[in-house]
Design an enzyme around this catalytic site. Structure first.
Site, mmCIF file in Angstrom:
data_model
loop_
_atom_site.group_PDB
_atom_site.id
_atom_site.type_symbol
_atom_site.label_atom_id
_atom_site.label_comp_id
_atom_site.label_asym_id
_atom_site.label_seq_id
_atom_site.Cartn_x
_atom_site.Cartn_y
_atom_site.Cartn_z
ATOM 1 N N ASN A 67 0.872 -1.172 0.000
ATOM 2 C CA ASN A 67 0.000 0.000 0.000
ATOM 3 C C ASN A 67 0.910 1.223 0.000
ATOM 4 O O ASN A 67 1.464 1.586 1.030
ATOM 5 C CB ASN A 67 -0.891 -0.049 1.246
ATOM 6 C CG ASN A 67 -1.857 1.119 1.310
ATOM 7 O OD1 ASN A 67 -1.808 2.025 0.470
ATOM 8 N ND2 ASN A 67 -2.719 1.101 2.303
ATOM 9 N N LYS B 64 3.412 0.728 3.022
ATOM 10 C CA LYS B 64 3.091 -0.300 4.021
ATOM 11 C C LYS B 64 3.115 -1.647 3.324
ATOM 12 O O LYS B 64 2.678 -1.745 2.164
ATOM 13 C CB LYS B 64 1.671 -0.073 4.566
ATOM 14 C CG LYS B 64 1.577 1.034 5.574
ATOM 15 C CD LYS B 64 0.198 0.986 6.235
ATOM 16 C CE LYS B 64 -0.258 2.380 6.551
ATOM 17 N NZ LYS B 64 -1.672 2.599 6.525
ATOM 18 N N ARG C 290 -2.484 -2.076 -3.630
ATOM 19 C CA ARG C 290 -3.678 -1.248 -3.471
ATOM 20 C C ARG C 290 -3.563 -0.074 -4.441
ATOM 21 O O ARG C 290 -2.554 0.635 -4.442
ATOM 22 C CB ARG C 290 -3.756 -0.728 -2.046
ATOM 23 C CG ARG C 290 -4.901 0.220 -1.866
ATOM 24 C CD ARG C 290 -4.846 0.883 -0.525
ATOM 25 N NE ARG C 290 -6.005 1.740 -0.361
ATOM 26 C CZ ARG C 290 -5.989 2.907 0.254
ATOM 27 N NH1 ARG C 290 -4.883 3.362 0.787
ATOM 28 N NH2 ARG C 290 -7.078 3.614 0.365
ATOM 29 N N HIS D 99 -12.793 3.079 -0.085
ATOM 30 C CA HIS D 99 -12.703 2.027 0.937
ATOM 31 C C HIS D 99 -13.350 0.738 0.405
ATOM 32 O O HIS D 99 -13.828 -0.086 1.171
ATOM 33 C CB HIS D 99 -13.437 2.407 2.237
ATOM 34 C CG HIS D 99 -12.827 3.553 2.987
ATOM 35 N ND1 HIS D 99 -13.587 4.462 3.673
ATOM 36 C CD2 HIS D 99 -11.536 3.918 3.169
ATOM 37 C CE1 HIS D 99 -12.801 5.353 4.248
ATOM 38 N NE2 HIS D 99 -11.539 5.046 3.942
ATOM 39 N N HIS E 260 -17.763 1.806 7.780
ATOM 40 C CA HIS E 260 -16.295 1.827 7.910
ATOM 41 C C HIS E 260 -15.960 3.163 8.573
ATOM 42 O O HIS E 260 -15.906 4.207 7.921
ATOM 43 C CB HIS E 260 -15.650 1.699 6.528
ATOM 44 C CG HIS E 260 -14.155 1.802 6.540
ATOM 45 N ND1 HIS E 260 -13.323 0.747 6.249
ATOM 46 C CD2 HIS E 260 -13.340 2.849 6.816
ATOM 47 C CE1 HIS E 260 -12.061 1.137 6.347
ATOM 48 N NE2 HIS E 260 -12.044 2.426 6.695
ATOM 49 N N GLY F 298 -10.691 8.191 8.007
ATOM 50 C CA GLY F 298 -11.610 8.380 6.879
ATOM 51 C C GLY F 298 -12.819 7.509 7.181
ATOM 52 O O GLY F 298 -12.661 6.455 7.789
ATOM 53 N N ARG G 263 -12.177 15.431 7.372
ATOM 54 C CA ARG G 263 -12.921 15.767 6.143
ATOM 55 C C ARG G 263 -14.381 16.088 6.471
ATOM 56 O O ARG G 263 -14.987 15.425 7.309
ATOM 57 C CB ARG G 263 -12.888 14.592 5.158
ATOM 58 C CG ARG G 263 -11.542 14.389 4.519
ATOM 59 C CD ARG G 263 -11.536 13.182 3.603
ATOM 60 N NE ARG G 263 -10.413 12.311 3.926
ATOM 61 C CZ ARG G 263 -10.346 11.032 3.625
ATOM 62 N NH1 ARG G 263 -11.331 10.434 2.989
ATOM 63 N NH2 ARG G 263 -9.295 10.325 3.966
ATOM 64 N N PHE H 155 -10.966 10.273 18.194
ATOM 65 C CA PHE H 155 -12.163 10.140 19.029
ATOM 66 C C PHE H 155 -11.836 10.018 20.510
ATOM 67 O O PHE H 155 -12.632 10.429 21.348
ATOM 68 C CB PHE H 155 -13.005 8.948 18.551
ATOM 69 C CG PHE H 155 -13.932 9.350 17.444
ATOM 70 C CD1 PHE H 155 -13.433 9.937 16.297
ATOM 71 C CD2 PHE H 155 -15.300 9.180 17.558
ATOM 72 C CE1 PHE H 155 -14.265 10.347 15.280
ATOM 73 C CE2 PHE H 155 -16.155 9.587 16.550
ATOM 74 C CZ PHE H 155 -15.634 10.164 15.403
ATOM 75 N N ARG H 156 -10.666 9.461 20.824
ATOM 76 C CA ARG H 156 -10.315 9.316 22.248
ATOM 77 C C ARG H 156 -10.145 10.687 22.892
ATOM 78 O O ARG H 156 -10.633 10.935 23.990
ATOM 79 C CB ARG H 156 -9.034 8.484 22.402
ATOM 80 C CG ARG H 156 -9.283 7.023 22.062
ATOM 81 C CD ARG H 156 -8.016 6.287 21.766
ATOM 82 N NE ARG H 156 -7.465 6.671 20.450
ATOM 83 C CZ ARG H 156 -6.565 5.980 19.781
ATOM 84 N NH1 ARG H 156 -6.073 4.879 20.297
ATOM 85 N NH2 ARG H 156 -6.133 6.385 18.601
ATOM 86 N N GLY I 199 -11.027 1.872 12.725
ATOM 87 C CA GLY I 199 -10.588 2.351 14.043
ATOM 88 C C GLY I 199 -11.687 2.684 15.030
ATOM 89 O O GLY I 199 -11.724 2.138 16.136
ATOM 90 N N GLY J 103 -15.079 2.254 14.507
ATOM 91 C CA GLY J 103 -16.089 1.186 14.475
ATOM 92 C C GLY J 103 -15.679 -0.036 15.270
ATOM 93 O O GLY J 103 -16.498 -0.679 15.929
ATOM 94 N N GLU K 134 -7.947 -5.188 4.952
ATOM 95 C CA GLU K 134 -7.802 -4.878 3.533
ATOM 96 C C GLU K 134 -6.630 -5.638 2.920
ATOM 97 O O GLU K 134 -6.696 -6.034 1.756
ATOM 98 C CB GLU K 134 -7.631 -3.360 3.351
ATOM 99 C CG GLU K 134 -8.940 -2.613 3.554
ATOM 100 C CD GLU K 134 -8.766 -1.146 3.878
ATOM 101 O OE1 GLU K 134 -8.325 -0.840 5.009
ATOM 102 O OE2 GLU K 134 -9.065 -0.300 3.024
HETATM 103 P P1 AMP Z 1 -8.264 4.051 11.184
HETATM 104 O O1 AMP Z 1 -8.229 5.170 10.187
HETATM 105 O O2 AMP Z 1 -9.209 2.949 10.807
HETATM 106 O O3 AMP Z 1 -6.893 3.560 11.561
HETATM 107 O O4 AMP Z 1 -8.879 4.693 12.536
HETATM 108 C C1 AMP Z 1 -8.161 5.593 13.324
HETATM 109 C C2 AMP Z 1 -9.090 6.280 14.305
HETATM 110 O O5 AMP Z 1 -9.728 5.311 15.154
HETATM 111 C C3 AMP Z 1 -8.390 7.203 15.301
HETATM 112 O O6 AMP Z 1 -8.179 8.485 14.766
HETATM 113 C C4 AMP Z 1 -9.374 7.246 16.451
HETATM 114 O O7 AMP Z 1 -10.297 8.298 16.244
HETATM 115 C C5 AMP Z 1 -10.113 5.931 16.377
HETATM 116 N N1 AMP Z 1 -9.794 5.033 17.499
HETATM 117 C C6 AMP Z 1 -8.794 4.148 17.609
HETATM 118 N N2 AMP Z 1 -8.836 3.513 18.811
HETATM 119 C C7 AMP Z 1 -9.907 4.020 19.484
HETATM 120 C C8 AMP Z 1 -10.498 3.790 20.763
HETATM 121 N N3 AMP Z 1 -9.991 2.908 21.613
HETATM 122 N N4 AMP Z 1 -11.584 4.513 21.093
HETATM 123 C C9 AMP Z 1 -12.104 5.427 20.243
HETATM 124 N N5 AMP Z 1 -11.596 5.681 19.018
HETATM 125 C C10 AMP Z 1 -10.532 4.991 18.636
#
Ligand code: AMP
Length: 398
Positions: free
Chosen positions: A7, A14, A91, A180, A208, A212, A241, A285-286, A332, A334, A385
């Site tokens: 990727n 990656k 990818r 996605h 998803h 993003g 976004r 989100f954390r 992440g 979800g 993925e």
């Molecule tokens: P991704 O793009 O799928 O890698 O998702 C990354 C995002 O997942 C991060 O910016 C966080 O907002 C969210 N995330 C990851 N771990 C947690 C968690 N334990 N609680 C809430 N949000 C999380």
């Protein structure tokens, strides 16, 4: 059979080497800061110590050479020779209307990726560099491209056409593509199997939700609608976004802030979403949940708006399919954020969705999180993925 999955981003690469006999990861890693000072390779062989190498990577060519050296190294390597790699799956972000499904790479396919540079200006050039670097490093090893846009190619016209003059579709292929796609394809297919649904007729909505975020509706694993558009800017509110927006906002902002369209799009892509809504607290989100729990009103508004948009889309996609059998959460947010999943499900009780709160109290596991008497199955399913790309690669080289 061992498949290498790549990727490539504009300054990163990656990789995962997967043993497709049992779909296990043999090694994975990341090259960062390609073409920038301070390039670094982080290589993680399964069952061995992590290996970090800081060395100049002026282009993806050197990065691939370093990945090959790491994979075959006597100490931290996992294979004796690159000839053990049967094929490489890449990818590719945008296939436009030119490449509609996964395919073996040849000169014509490379030209088609080039032809889509204007549709995927940030990603497609890097994706092509990765392919060319592999061709140089492993002559004779087949390369396969797996498109982020191919799942969305099944959408019917009524879902993918924008209501703008038809000549722009004819001249420039302006339509909704849905990104996605590899994740939506993987999760919708896995959920049908995992939840024991009808493989031909199951109506599945996949959320998803990562940095993003996108949402898709599919029947029997075939996409009928997907929230991202010509680019990955449309649809849900994301980390940075904006998602859906009145296009006139662009003109208004450009006039008021003395920006040009490119600067404005930069704001919508990089400074908006929950980051922008929260007044710049964070896209993570954390951080936002911690701020909300301490009483920050903007953080609360950002999180509420995010959840509201997901609930609205689920309603729309249920209508599009005249019902829904399963709703899946992945990526992440979800996979990890039980609070956000709960809040979303609380807005779906009219569909007969009943969350099992104890089952929902989990992270990153494949699990049914709805109660047994829920009318719609709610499923938590981690996306993969890389594995999806490796499976497509095997299907094409076998
Ligand atoms: P991704 O793009 O799928 O890698 O998702 C990354 C995002 O997942 C991060 O910016 C966080 O907002 C969210 N995330 C990851 N771990 C947690 C968690 N334990 N609680 C809430 N949000 C999380």
């Amino acid at each position: 059979m061992k498949v290498l999955v790549l990727n490539c981003g504009s300054s990163s690469l990656k990789y995962q080497l997967i043993d497709m006999d049992d779909e296990s990861v043999i090694a994975k890693g990341l090259c960062e800061r390609i073409g920038i000072e301070g390039s670094v390779l982080t290589h993680k062989p399964t069952g061995k110590d992590k290996f970090v190498q800081e060395e100049a990577m002026p282009s993806h060519k050197e990065a691939i050479q370093m990945v090959m050296a790491a994979l075959t190294d006597a100490e931290h390597g996992v294979i004796k020779d690159t000839s053990e790699i049967t094929a490489v799956g890449h990818r590719v972000v945008h296939g436009g209307m030119k490449i509609t499904k996964s395919t073996l790479v040849n000169e014509e396919v490379k030209q088609m990726i080039r032809d889509c540079f204007d549709l995927g200006p940030l990603h497609n050039p890097a994706n092509l560099m990765g392919i060319e670097a592999c061709e140089a490093a492993m002559p004779g090893t087949p390369n396969v491209v797996v498109l982020d846009t191919s799942f969305g190619m099944d959408m019917p016209e009524k879902a993918y056409m924008y209501a703008i003059p038809h000549e722009y579709y004819e001249k420039y292929s302006i339509r909704r593509y849905g990104f996605h796609g590899t994740s939506h394809m993987f999760v919708s297919g896995e959920v049908i199997r995992f939840a024991g649904l009808d493989p031909e007729k199951a109506r599945v909505i996949v959320c998803h939700l990562g940095n993003g975020a996108s949402i898709s509706a599919s029947i029997g694993g075939k996409c009928v609608d997907s929230s991202m558009g010509l680019t990955p800017l449309e649809g849900l509110i994301m980390g940075t976004r904006s998602g859906d927006l009145d296009p006139a906002v662009v003109q208004f902002l450009c006039n008021k802030e003395n920006m040009d369209v490119n600067e404005c799009l930069n704001v919508l892509n990089k400074k908006s979403g929950v980051l922008g809504l929260s007044g710049g607290i964070s896209s993570d989100f954390r951080d936002l949940e911690a701020a909300r729990d301490e009483g920050n009103e903007l953080a609360k508004t950002a999180l509420d708006a995010y959840v509201y948009r997901v609930i609205k889309y689920i309603g729309a996609y249920t209508a599009a399919m005249n019902g829904v059998d399963a709703i899946a959460f992945t990526a992440g947010v979800g996979e990890n954020d039980m609070g956000t999943r709960k809040q979303i499900c609380e807005g779906l009780t009219y569909l007969g969705v009943k969350l099992d709160e104890e089952a929902n109290n989990v992270r990153g596991e494949s699990r049914i999180i709805s109660a047994p008497d829920s009318k719609v199955k709610v499923v938590l399913y981690p996306t993969n993925e890389e594995l999806a790309i490796a499976r497509e690669t095997v299907a094409l080289v076998q």
